[in-house]
Design a protein around this motif. Structure first.
Motif, PDB file in Angstrom:
ATOM      1  N   PRO A   1       0.822  -1.195   0.067  1.00 50.30           N
ATOM      2  CA  PRO A   1       0.160   0.102  -0.166  1.00 50.30           C
ATOM      3  C   PRO A   1       0.917   1.398  -0.086  1.00 50.30           C
ATOM      4  O   PRO A   1       2.014   1.189   0.460  1.00 50.30           O
ATOM      5  CB  PRO A   1      -0.851  -0.027   1.207  1.00 50.30           C
ATOM      6  CG  PRO A   1      -0.697  -1.530   1.580  1.00 50.30           C
ATOM      7  CD  PRO A   1       0.474  -2.166   1.172  1.00 50.30           C
ATOM      8  N   GLY A   2       0.384   2.216  -0.848  1.00 48.74           N
ATOM      9  CA  GLY A   2       1.013   3.337  -0.819  1.00 48.74           C
ATOM     10  C   GLY A   2       1.459   3.553  -2.148  1.00 48.74           C
ATOM     11  O   GLY A   2       1.328   2.851  -3.196  1.00 48.74           O
ATOM     12  N   VAL A   3       2.271   4.663  -2.259  1.00 51.29           N
ATOM     13  CA  VAL A   3       2.982   5.240  -3.596  1.00 51.29           C
ATOM     14  C   VAL A   3       4.526   5.117  -3.590  1.00 51.29           C
ATOM     15  O   VAL A   3       5.110   4.866  -2.389  1.00 51.29           O
ATOM     16  CB  VAL A   3       2.504   6.565  -3.949  1.00 51.29           C
ATOM     17  CG1 VAL A   3       1.216   6.813  -4.225  1.00 51.29           C
ATOM     18  CG2 VAL A   3       3.137   7.593  -2.819  1.00 51.29           C
ATOM     19  N   GLY A   4       4.975   4.518  -4.797  1.00 49.82           N
ATOM     20  CA  GLY A   4       6.408   4.337  -4.804  1.00 49.82           C
ATOM     21  C   GLY A   4       6.796   3.349  -6.083  1.00 49.82           C
ATOM     22  O   GLY A   4       6.192   3.481  -7.003  1.00 49.82           O
ATOM     23  N   TRP A   5       7.893   2.715  -6.017  1.00 50.33           N
ATOM     24  CA  TRP A   5       8.350   2.036  -6.838  1.00 50.33           C
ATOM     25  C   TRP A   5       8.562   0.472  -6.611  1.00 50.33           C
ATOM     26  O   TRP A   5       8.930   0.048  -5.416  1.00 50.33           O
ATOM     27  CB  TRP A   5       9.735   2.598  -7.420  1.00 50.33           C
ATOM     28  CG  TRP A   5       9.513   4.130  -7.825  1.00 50.33           C
ATOM     29  CD1 TRP A   5       9.863   5.193  -7.030  1.00 50.33           C
ATOM     30  CD2 TRP A   5       9.261   4.398  -9.441  1.00 50.33           C
ATOM     31  NE1 TRP A   5       9.554   6.309  -7.951  1.00 50.33           N
ATOM     32  CE2 TRP A   5       9.416   5.975  -9.111  1.00 50.33           C
ATOM     33  CE3 TRP A   5       9.396   3.845 -10.440  1.00 50.33           C
ATOM     34  CZ2 TRP A   5       9.475   6.540 -10.300  1.00 50.33           C
ATOM     35  CZ3 TRP A   5       9.326   4.567 -11.579  1.00 50.33           C
ATOM     36  CH2 TRP A   5       9.372   5.916 -11.534  1.00 50.33           C
ATOM     37  N   ALA A   6       8.457  -0.461  -7.437  1.00 50.09           N
ATOM     38  CA  ALA A   6       8.902  -1.904  -7.175  1.00 50.09           C
ATOM     39  C   ALA A   6      10.182  -1.981  -8.048  1.00 50.09           C
ATOM     40  O   ALA A   6      10.022  -1.556  -9.215  1.00 50.09           O
ATOM     41  CB  ALA A   6       7.785  -2.924  -7.500  1.00 50.09           C
ATOM     42  N   VAL A   7      11.156  -2.375  -7.544  1.00 48.30           N
ATOM     43  CA  VAL A   7      12.337  -2.681  -8.345  1.00 48.30           C
ATOM     44  C   VAL A   7      13.195  -3.998  -8.151  1.00 48.30           C
ATOM     45  O   VAL A   7      13.372  -4.259  -7.015  1.00 48.30           O
ATOM     46  CB  VAL A   7      13.585  -1.406  -8.044  1.00 48.30           C
ATOM     47  CG1 VAL A   7      14.653  -1.564  -8.953  1.00 48.30           C
ATOM     48  CG2 VAL A   7      12.984  -0.030  -8.219  1.00 48.30           C
ATOM     49  N   LEU A   8      13.576  -4.523  -9.180  1.00 48.17           N
ATOM     50  CA  LEU A   8      14.186  -5.822  -9.059  1.00 48.17           C
ATOM     51  C   LEU A   8      15.664  -5.185  -9.295  1.00 48.17           C
ATOM     52  O   LEU A   8      15.999  -4.902 -10.391  1.00 48.17           O
ATOM     53  CB  LEU A   8      14.119  -6.599 -10.261  1.00 48.17           C
ATOM     54  CG  LEU A   8      14.750  -7.867 -10.422  1.00 48.17           C
ATOM     55  CD1 LEU A   8      15.070  -8.837  -9.337  1.00 48.17           C
ATOM     56  CD2 LEU A   8      14.730  -8.622 -11.690  1.00 48.17           C
ATOM     57  N   CYS A   9      16.383  -5.306  -8.199  1.00 46.95           N
ATOM     58  CA  CYS A   9      17.853  -4.926  -8.464  1.00 46.95           C
ATOM     59  C   CYS A   9      18.878  -5.904  -8.134  1.00 46.95           C
ATOM     60  O   CYS A   9      18.665  -7.039  -7.414  1.00 46.95           O
ATOM     61  CB  CYS A   9      18.164  -4.144  -7.000  1.00 46.95           C
ATOM     62  SG  CYS A   9      17.342  -2.497  -7.086  1.00 46.95           S
ATOM     63  N   GLN A  10      20.300  -5.948  -8.550  1.00 43.45           N
ATOM     64  CA  GLN A  10      21.370  -6.815  -8.476  1.00 43.45           C
ATOM     65  C   GLN A  10      22.305  -6.181  -7.493  1.00 43.45           C
ATOM     66  O   GLN A  10      22.702  -4.746  -7.761  1.00 43.45           O
ATOM     67  CB  GLN A  10      21.773  -7.140  -9.712  1.00 43.45           C
ATOM     68  CG  GLN A  10      22.926  -8.330  -9.768  1.00 43.45           C
ATOM     69  CD  GLN A  10      23.571  -8.456 -11.216  1.00 43.45           C
ATOM     70  OE1 GLN A  10      23.321  -7.889 -12.088  1.00 43.45           O
ATOM     71  NE2 GLN A  10      23.874  -9.760 -10.958  1.00 43.45           N
ATOM     72  N   ASP A  11      22.760  -6.597  -6.446  1.00 42.65           N
ATOM     73  CA  ASP A  11      23.855  -6.404  -5.551  1.00 42.65           C
ATOM     74  C   ASP A  11      25.227  -6.557  -6.444  1.00 42.65           C
ATOM     75  O   ASP A  11      25.307  -7.595  -6.842  1.00 42.65           O
ATOM     76  CB  ASP A  11      23.865  -7.029  -4.324  1.00 42.65           C
ATOM     77  CG  ASP A  11      24.879  -6.822  -3.254  1.00 42.65           C
ATOM     78  OD1 ASP A  11      25.808  -6.246  -3.822  1.00 42.65           O
ATOM     79  OD2 ASP A  11      24.671  -7.019  -2.078  1.00 42.65           O
ATOM     80  N   HIS A  12      25.962  -5.268  -6.504  1.00 41.85           N
ATOM     81  CA  HIS A  12      27.184  -5.709  -7.166  1.00 41.85           C
ATOM     82  C   HIS A  12      28.118  -6.415  -6.514  1.00 41.85           C
ATOM     83  O   HIS A  12      28.968  -7.086  -7.535  1.00 41.85           O
ATOM     84  CB  HIS A  12      27.609  -4.147  -7.459  1.00 41.85           C
ATOM     85  CG  HIS A  12      27.291  -3.573  -8.512  1.00 41.85           C
ATOM     86  ND1 HIS A  12      27.587  -2.998  -9.886  1.00 41.85           N
ATOM     87  CD2 HIS A  12      25.877  -2.365  -8.629  1.00 41.85           C
ATOM     88  CE1 HIS A  12      26.935  -2.437 -10.512  1.00 41.85           C
ATOM     89  NE2 HIS A  12      26.064  -1.891  -9.820  1.00 41.85           N
ATOM     90  N   SER A  13      28.244  -6.286  -5.342  1.00 41.53           N
ATOM     91  CA  SER A  13      29.181  -7.171  -4.457  1.00 41.53           C
ATOM     92  C   SER A  13      28.971  -8.632  -4.732  1.00 41.53           C
ATOM     93  O   SER A  13      29.916  -9.338  -4.882  1.00 41.53           O
ATOM     94  CB  SER A  13      29.171  -6.723  -3.092  1.00 41.53           C
ATOM     95  OG  SER A  13      29.390  -5.337  -2.800  1.00 41.53           O
TER      96      SER A  13
END
Length: 193
Positions: free
Chosen positions: A118-130
């Protein structure tokens, strides 16, 4: 440095997104680029006047981060839309999703659950560089919550302006349409192997 507005008009005939919604979303993005450039120009002016130690300079520096991330997240979102083909079941991305989440289906369910917060924002699939590990993150704000060493691979705009005109309060329907329009080649190219 002045940024140029990118052209995403090729998305106008994308299935499930009205041209009206996309035109409004593009107009918002254009405004973000203009605001980012205006803030950067104001900062340059303060530097030229030797006013780097003023509260105004500090405030503009903070705003530049927010505005730049908002602009860039919109670009990443538009870039990963418009896909015309099925995902490659043997791609490095699918292998990595399976490795990190157990299966593609488990990842997709987690991403949709994340995008349904709930709420406003972004869903992001991210990759950890490390570590190379993939994570689904929820971002309330543009300038916060993305760990410094993470790279966005797939970005979903979950602010109301991205879907309300077409879907009202039916965010799950928007998510289904989003998944039908992902350009998996773009997302695959963002992966660091």
């Amino acid at each position: 440095m002045s940024y140029q507005v990118q052209d995403f008009d090729h998305l106008l005939r994308m299935q499930g997104f009205s041209e009206t919604l996309l035109h409004h979303h593009f107009a918002l993005y254009h405004e973000l680029v203009e605001n980012r450039n205006r803030i950067a120009a104001n900062l340059e002016g303060l530097v030229a006047q030797g006013q780097e130690d003023t509260p105004e300079y500090g405030s503009l520096k903070r705003r530049l981060s927010w505005q730049s991330n908002d602009m860039r997240l919109h670009e990443l979102y538009f870039e990963n839309l418009g896909g015309q083909s099925e995902r490659n079941h043997r791609s490095c991305l699918i292998e990595k999703l399976t490795e990190n989440f157990g299966s593609y289906k488990a990842w997709e369910e987690d991403f949709k659950t994340t995008a349904s917060i709930p709420g406003v924002g972004w869903a992001v699939l991210c990759q950890d560089h490390s570590s190379g590990k993939l994570n689904n993150l929820w971002l309330d704000e543009h300038q916060a919550e993305i760990p410094a060493d993470y790279k966005p691979l797939l970005v979903l705009d979950a602010w109301e302006h991205s879907y309300m005109m077409d879907y009202g309060f039916k965010r799950p329907e928007y998510l289904e349409t989003f998944f039908k329009n992902i350009d998996w080649d773009v997302v695959d190219r963002r992966l660091i192997v």
